[in-house]
Scaffold this active site. Structure first.
Site, PDB file in Angstrom:
ATOM      1  N   VAL A 127      34.006  34.794  36.431  1.00 15.41           N
ATOM      2  CA  VAL A 127      34.751  34.213  37.179  1.00 15.41           C
ATOM      3  C   VAL A 127      34.760  32.884  38.703  1.00 15.41           C
ATOM      4  CG1 VAL A 127      36.722  35.101  39.117  1.00 15.41           C
ATOM      5  CG2 VAL A 127      36.089  36.732  37.434  1.00 15.41           C
ATOM      6  N   CYS A 128      33.650  33.069  39.219  1.00 15.17           N
ATOM      7  CA  CYS A 128      33.088  31.679  40.208  1.00 15.17           C
ATOM      8  C   CYS A 128      33.376  30.809  39.397  1.00 15.17           C
ATOM      9  CB  CYS A 128      32.034  32.419  40.810  1.00 15.17           C
ATOM     10  SG  CYS A 128      31.133  33.635  40.995  1.00 15.17           S
TER      11      CYS A 128
END
Length: 210
Positions: free
Chosen positions: A50-51
């Site tokens: 997700v980062c």
């Protein structure tokens, strides 16, 4: 501990920029000395999932933050070296090449510990005393800080939940409206919509028209 309504901690942290220059950034001092708002967003780890979507989303919105006299700073507990490797990894290979704002490297975890945003829990071991459980990395915490170093918004997402960058632009617009006009901003307020006076008559008038 919540920092909303309080000064952001005045702690200096290692950081890196996209050119590979090692920096030291004190977020509180940067806001005050440059007379700008700051959006500081924490993410768990470099080279994860997700980062990178979040770092690219903040980069895409960077011109909108700059229009609002706002500095964007990313942060995690990874080292400057890992940050720089990620900055030099292509987007289509899971990297953040093209990100230009600075990224804190809170390897000491001094700032993230004071903020209370680490995934960590102390446990007692019968032989070795106090140990820790958890990943010891930060949750997806976000802080909006004004030109005096005061926090006017904070939020914390669990690891799997990416943020909506547009919401931080909306919150900055709302806070700037309060600063400039002394009115308060009701639910779902956006730039250009009606705000209201913080009085009984003000809320009555607003509700009557909405």
């Amino acid at each position: 501990m919540s920092f909303t309504g309080k000064s952001f901690p005045s702690i200096t942290v290692d950081a890196i920029d996209y050119l590979g220059d090692n920096l030291q950034i004190n977020v509180f001092e940067k806001a005050v000395q440059e007379g700008k708002k700051v959006v500081l967003f924490w993410y768990p780890k470099d080279f994860t999932f997700v980062c990178p979507t979040e770092l690219h989303a903040f980069q895409e919105a960077l011109p909108e933050f700059e229009k609002r006299n706002t500095i964007v700073i990313g942060a995690s507990c990874d080292t400057n070296e890992v940050h720089f490797a990620w900055l030099n990894t292509a987007k289509d290979n899971g990297g953040i090449e093209g990100v230009t704002y600075p990224i804190l490297a809170d390897t000491t975890r001094n700032l993230s510990s004071v903020l209370g945003i680490l995934d960590i829990k102390e446990v007692e071991h019968p032989e070795y005393g106090t140990l820790v459980e958890g990943s010891a990395v930060s949750y997806r915490a976000t802080y909006l800080i004004d030109e005096t170093g005061r926090v006017f918004h904070e939020s914390v997402n669990d690891m799997p939940l990416g943020r909506n960058v547009k919401e931080y632009l909306r919150l900055i617009d709302a806070y700037s409206h309060v600063q400039n006009f002394g009115e308060v901003c009701p639910a779902n307020w956006e730039e250009g919509k009606e705000a209201m006076h913080a009085t009984r008559d003000g809320v009555a008038s607003y509700l009557a028209g909405n």
